[in-house]
Design a protein around this motif. Structure first.
Motif, PDB file in Angstrom:
ATOM      1  N   ARG A 179      23.012  15.319 -32.451  1.00 31.17           N
ATOM      2  CA  ARG A 179      24.288  14.398 -32.502  1.00 31.17           C
ATOM      3  C   ARG A 179      24.012  12.867 -32.341  1.00 31.17           C
ATOM      4  O   ARG A 179      22.970  12.375 -31.727  1.00 31.17           O
ATOM      5  CB  ARG A 179      24.831  14.511 -30.949  1.00 31.17           C
ATOM      6  CG  ARG A 179      25.680  16.120 -30.939  1.00 31.17           C
ATOM      7  CD  ARG A 179      26.436  16.077 -29.605  1.00 31.17           C
ATOM      8  NE  ARG A 179      26.586  17.743 -29.698  1.00 31.17           N
ATOM      9  CZ  ARG A 179      27.172  18.275 -28.624  1.00 31.17           C
ATOM     10  NH1 ARG A 179      27.561  17.433 -27.503  1.00 31.17           N
ATOM     11  NH2 ARG A 179      27.569  19.731 -28.529  1.00 31.17           N
ATOM     12  N   GLU A 181      24.696  10.195 -31.217  1.00 30.95           N
ATOM     13  CA  GLU A 181      25.170   9.660 -30.009  1.00 30.95           C
ATOM     14  C   GLU A 181      25.386   8.198 -30.175  1.00 30.95           C
ATOM     15  O   GLU A 181      24.493   7.343 -30.364  1.00 30.95           O
ATOM     16  CB  GLU A 181      24.432  10.110 -28.690  1.00 30.95           C
ATOM     17  CG  GLU A 181      24.522  11.620 -28.414  1.00 30.95           C
ATOM     18  CD  GLU A 181      25.649  11.950 -27.609  1.00 30.95           C
ATOM     19  OE1 GLU A 181      26.636  11.333 -27.499  1.00 30.95           O
ATOM     20  OE2 GLU A 181      25.822  13.199 -27.392  1.00 30.95           O
ATOM     21  N   PHE A 189      18.969  12.447 -20.424  1.00 28.85           N
ATOM     22  CA  PHE A 189      20.224  13.199 -20.506  1.00 28.85           C
ATOM     23  C   PHE A 189      21.119  13.303 -21.489  1.00 28.85           C
ATOM     24  O   PHE A 189      21.694  14.054 -21.901  1.00 28.85           O
ATOM     25  CB  PHE A 189      21.124  12.575 -19.155  1.00 28.85           C
ATOM     26  CG  PHE A 189      22.492  12.856 -19.009  1.00 28.85           C
ATOM     27  CD1 PHE A 189      22.504  14.064 -18.239  1.00 28.85           C
ATOM     28  CD2 PHE A 189      23.448  12.122 -19.517  1.00 28.85           C
ATOM     29  CE1 PHE A 189      23.983  14.445 -18.100  1.00 28.85           C
ATOM     30  CE2 PHE A 189      24.568  12.462 -19.230  1.00 28.85           C
ATOM     31  CZ  PHE A 189      24.984  13.791 -18.645  1.00 28.85           C
ATOM     32  N   ARG A 190      21.229  11.691 -22.186  1.00 31.51           N
ATOM     33  CA  ARG A 190      21.775  11.937 -23.630  1.00 31.51           C
ATOM     34  C   ARG A 190      20.978  11.536 -24.712  1.00 31.51           C
ATOM     35  O   ARG A 190      20.743  10.198 -24.817  1.00 31.51           O
ATOM     36  CB  ARG A 190      22.936  10.850 -23.504  1.00 31.51           C
ATOM     37  CG  ARG A 190      23.873  10.946 -24.662  1.00 31.51           C
ATOM     38  CD  ARG A 190      25.038   9.865 -24.542  1.00 31.51           C
ATOM     39  NE  ARG A 190      26.076  10.254 -23.140  1.00 31.51           N
ATOM     40  CZ  ARG A 190      26.735  11.462 -23.276  1.00 31.51           C
ATOM     41  NH1 ARG A 190      26.753  12.264 -24.162  1.00 31.51           N
ATOM     42  NH2 ARG A 190      27.684  11.514 -22.245  1.00 31.51           N
ATOM     43  N   SER A 191      20.670  12.516 -25.301  1.00 28.92           N
ATOM     44  CA  SER A 191      19.549  12.442 -26.416  1.00 28.92           C
ATOM     45  C   SER A 191      20.141  12.503 -27.727  1.00 28.92           C
ATOM     46  O   SER A 191      21.389  13.051 -27.944  1.00 28.92           O
ATOM     47  CB  SER A 191      18.534  13.191 -26.415  1.00 28.92           C
ATOM     48  OG  SER A 191      18.103  13.456 -25.263  1.00 28.92           O
ATOM     49  N   GLU A 265      27.612  16.255 -16.495  1.00 28.64           N
ATOM     50  CA  GLU A 265      27.764  17.947 -16.892  1.00 28.64           C
ATOM     51  C   GLU A 265      26.325  18.122 -17.307  1.00 28.64           C
ATOM     52  O   GLU A 265      25.717  17.290 -18.052  1.00 28.64           O
ATOM     53  CB  GLU A 265      28.813  17.890 -17.885  1.00 28.64           C
ATOM     54  CG  GLU A 265      28.484  18.939 -18.736  1.00 28.64           C
ATOM     55  CD  GLU A 265      29.012  18.832 -20.348  1.00 28.64           C
ATOM     56  OE1 GLU A 265      30.269  17.843 -20.317  1.00 28.64           O
ATOM     57  OE2 GLU A 265      29.007  19.882 -21.114  1.00 28.64           O
ATOM     58  N   PHE A 266      25.843  19.502 -17.035  1.00 24.20           N
ATOM     59  CA  PHE A 266      24.746  19.719 -17.916  1.00 24.20           C
ATOM     60  C   PHE A 266      24.958  21.207 -18.212  1.00 24.20           C
ATOM     61  O   PHE A 266      24.271  21.787 -19.159  1.00 24.20           O
ATOM     62  CB  PHE A 266      23.351  19.965 -16.905  1.00 24.20           C
ATOM     63  CG  PHE A 266      23.462  20.799 -15.721  1.00 24.20           C
ATOM     64  CD1 PHE A 266      24.067  20.260 -14.592  1.00 24.20           C
ATOM     65  CD2 PHE A 266      23.136  21.934 -15.898  1.00 24.20           C
ATOM     66  CE1 PHE A 266      24.418  20.985 -13.693  1.00 24.20           C
ATOM     67  CE2 PHE A 266      23.082  22.760 -14.500  1.00 24.20           C
ATOM     68  CZ  PHE A 266      23.856  22.365 -13.345  1.00 24.20           C
ATOM     69  N   SER A 307      27.710  27.139 -22.501  1.00 21.78           N
ATOM     70  CA  SER A 307      26.706  26.122 -23.170  1.00 21.78           C
ATOM     71  C   SER A 307      26.098  25.208 -22.372  1.00 21.78           C
ATOM     72  O   SER A 307      26.724  24.366 -21.896  1.00 21.78           O
ATOM     73  CB  SER A 307      27.813  25.571 -24.352  1.00 21.78           C
ATOM     74  OG  SER A 307      26.837  24.647 -24.726  1.00 21.78           O
ATOM     75  N   GLY A 309      22.357  22.741 -21.745  1.00 23.52           N
ATOM     76  CA  GLY A 309      21.530  21.891 -22.370  1.00 23.52           C
ATOM     77  C   GLY A 309      20.131  22.180 -21.494  1.00 23.52           C
ATOM     78  O   GLY A 309      19.972  22.208 -20.489  1.00 23.52           O
TER      79      GLY A 309
HETATM   80  P1  ATP Z   1      29.093  14.953 -23.008  1.00 27.10           P
HETATM   81  O1  ATP Z   1      30.392  14.831 -22.714  1.00 27.10           O
HETATM   82  O2  ATP Z   1      28.157  14.628 -21.958  1.00 27.10           O
HETATM   83  O3  ATP Z   1      28.693  14.197 -24.358  1.00 27.10           O
HETATM   84  P2  ATP Z   1      29.677  17.443 -24.245  1.00 27.10           P
HETATM   85  O4  ATP Z   1      30.943  17.875 -23.394  1.00 27.10           O
HETATM   86  O5  ATP Z   1      29.696  16.847 -25.581  1.00 27.10           O
HETATM   87  O6  ATP Z   1      28.684  16.642 -23.405  1.00 27.10           O
HETATM   88  P3  ATP Z   1      28.968  20.032 -24.957  1.00 27.10           P
HETATM   89  O7  ATP Z   1      29.424  19.863 -26.458  1.00 27.10           O
HETATM   90  O8  ATP Z   1      29.881  20.784 -24.202  1.00 27.10           O
HETATM   91  O9  ATP Z   1      28.739  18.447 -24.579  1.00 27.10           O
HETATM   92  O10 ATP Z   1      27.602  20.749 -24.925  1.00 27.10           O
HETATM   93  C1  ATP Z   1      27.028  21.690 -24.108  1.00 27.10           C
HETATM   94  C2  ATP Z   1      25.864  21.205 -23.521  1.00 27.10           C
HETATM   95  O11 ATP Z   1      24.761  20.607 -24.297  1.00 27.10           O
HETATM   96  C3  ATP Z   1      26.154  19.983 -22.422  1.00 27.10           C
HETATM   97  O12 ATP Z   1      26.460  20.499 -21.215  1.00 27.10           O
HETATM   98  C4  ATP Z   1      24.858  19.525 -22.336  1.00 27.10           C
HETATM   99  O13 ATP Z   1      23.712  20.002 -21.483  1.00 27.10           O
HETATM  100  C5  ATP Z   1      24.159  19.634 -23.686  1.00 27.10           C
HETATM  101  N1  ATP Z   1      24.396  18.252 -24.430  1.00 27.10           N
HETATM  102  C6  ATP Z   1      25.350  18.038 -25.003  1.00 27.10           C
HETATM  103  N2  ATP Z   1      25.077  16.758 -25.862  1.00 27.10           N
HETATM  104  C7  ATP Z   1      23.769  16.587 -25.211  1.00 27.10           C
HETATM  105  C8  ATP Z   1      22.987  15.232 -25.586  1.00 27.10           C
HETATM  106  N3  ATP Z   1      23.487  14.179 -26.381  1.00 27.10           N
HETATM  107  N4  ATP Z   1      21.843  15.242 -25.128  1.00 27.10           N
HETATM  108  C9  ATP Z   1      21.331  16.045 -24.287  1.00 27.10           C
HETATM  109  N5  ATP Z   1      22.189  17.280 -24.026  1.00 27.10           N
HETATM  110  C10 ATP Z   1      23.134  17.358 -24.637  1.00 27.10           C
END
Ligand code: ATP
Length: 437
Positions: A179, A181, A189-191, A265-266, A307, A309
């Motif tokens: 993504r 980001e 945590f956010r990669s 969230e994880f 789902s 991470g």
């Molecule tokens: P966030 O709101 O933190 O961006 P999200 O709701 O978009 O997350 P989901 O699309 O539901 O996340 O993805 C499911 C899981 O994938 C998340 O709970 C997380 O553990 C993991 N995940 C999502 N985006 C990332 C990220 N940028 N880096 C690391 N792990 C991620």
């Protein structure tokens, strides 16, 4: 230092996680897992797969390609709607997510006293684009998958036709997602590149049925994290509000961890309804319907998704396991997650008989357990214990002079620090029981 900073330092020092491409100054939002990190992550994935696929009769696995036909992402709604609201600081042109007030406030505090001016929020698509093909001006645009989910749904028919699964059933998958980001941060945590571990569970669309399975999977996933040692008090469920839900979700609850950077969230448990199958049916022209064998009734199943991470789970397992006792740092990782299961020490490195005996115990245990068994003969025993405590090794075995006389060793427990003597011939049975082989 807060819990995140301590774990970042430990991760670098002991070889769990390094900044990606570090010698070139790094690449924002990427991380490399070192010798211990890869073991931790593999162990998480191994336990996930075991509990989802091997221990159940109603789940099978797949491993779909990361690169997919771009039509997949049009059908799934990601080209249109997989976007975060982005705002830009008019003074320094840094960009932030408009829905992350902590980040906004942090930035505003930099401009002390002066009012920070922001651009209007606009939608920023998170899909990472790539080019595929061999002729320079004829390369096709593709996307690196933004979630691993779609690789499962496009194979729904293939799995139905090639196996004996019947609804309700699930398909599990583990793999990388990408993504773009806006603000990667808080370590892993956010990669921008990360791994997901997922279950897509197909059920009858009746409300009662999908709700029943939704509640079931919510409870199962929470239980799974607690069974691997996550502190119940640091976990909670949070339901997404109306405007917060992803474009595909009818209902969404996150499992969150209480970290030093807030409740985060994880894992998400989502009721995706028949969004994915109906969209793929519409865009591909392929019938995605399922015919109930007993009633002959044909329908599009609903999907309950879990789902998680892998990287976020690894991070919170590390934070959750980090303790500072009086004079030691100890990672109280669950036995199933610890990179090394046992460490072997000869009491003295310069006594050839001790080293020989220890080497033979080391090599036997490695074969018997098929797990990583550490070896350390540097410094004194106390230092070796602390070095193993810091990386979460649950048991240390010392070979001393008594071993040479009666074939017994001491086993020292990481958490209680208690030591017991054991016959070498009983070690295999003892550890197999401990590690549930
Ligand atoms: P966030 O709101 O933190 O961006 P999200 O709701 O978009 O997350 P989901 O699309 O539901 O996340 O993805 C499911 C899981 O994938 C998340 O709970 C997380 O553990 C993991 N995940 C999502 N985006 C990332 C990220 N940028 N880096 C690391 N792990 C991620």
């Amino acid at each position: 230092m807060n819990d995140l900073e301590k774990v970042v330092a430990l991760a670098k020092r002991r070889g769990f996680i390094f900044p990606g491409s570090e010698i070139y100054g790094g690449l924002s939002g990427t991380w490399d897992y070192g010798p211990l990190g890869v073991e931790l992550k593999n162990n998480i994935k191994r336990v996930f797969w075991k509990s989802m696929v091997y221990e159940r009769d109603d789940v099978v696995g797949v491993d779909a390609a990361i690169l997919m036909n771009p039509k997949v992402w049009e059908a799934s709604g990601h080209v249109e709607a997989f976007a975060d609201p982005l705002v830009e600081c008019k003074t320094c042109h840094e960009r932030f997510r408009a829905d992350q007030p902590e980040e906004i406030q942090k930035h505003e505090s930099i401009h002390k006293g002066k009012k920070t001016e922001w651009t209007e929020p606009r939608k920023f698509n998170l899909l990472v684009e790539a080019k595929l093909g061999v002729v320079e001006d004829k390369k096709d645009k593709v996307y690196l998958r933004g979630e691993i989910t779609q690789g499962v749904h496009v194979n729904f028919k293939n799995v139905l036709d090639s196996t004996r699964v019947q609804i309700p059933f699930g398909i599990a998958q583990i793999g990388k997602a990408f993504r773009n980001e806006i603000t990667p941060g808080n370590f892993t945590f956010r990669s921008r590149e990360f791994e997901q571990m997922e279950l897509q569970f197909y059920v009858k669309p009746e409300k009662g049925e999908s709700q029943k399975w939704y509640e079931y999977w919510k409870a199962e996933r929470m239980k799974w994290y607690v069974s691997l040692g996550m502190d119940k008090k640091k976990l909670r469920f949070r339901q997404h509000e109306e405007g917060e839900r992803a474009h595909y979700a009818k209902d969404a609850w996150d499992i969150e961890y209480d970290s030093s950077f807030g409740w985060k969230e994880f894992e998400g448990i989502h009721n995706r309804g028949d969004w994915d199958l109906s969209q793929h049916q519409k865009h591909s022209g392929v019938d995605m319907g399922y015919t109930d064998q007993e009633s002959g009734h044909k329908f599009l199943p609903y999907i309950i998704e879990t789902s998680g991470g892998v990287d976020r789970a690894a991070l919170f397992f590390l934070i959750n396991a980090y303790f500072e006792d009086k004079d030691r740092v100890v990672l109280k990782l669950h036995k199933k997650l610890a990179p090394f299961k046992v460490a072997i020490f000869p009491l003295l490195a310069n006594k050839i008989e001790l080293v020989k005996k220890a080497r033979s115990v080391h090599s036997d245990l490695k074969t018997q357990l098929s797990e990583l068994v550490a070896w350390d003969d540097r410094g004194n025993i106390g230092k070796r214990y602390f070095a193993q405590d810091e990386i979460g090794t649950p048991y240390c075995i010392t070979i001393d002079f008594q071993t040479l006389a009666d074939d017994t060793v001491t086993i020292r427990d990481r958490d209680s620090m208690k030591q017991e003597r054991f016959k070498i011939k009983n070690l295999e049975k003892y550890f197999k029981k401990k590690f549930n082989h």
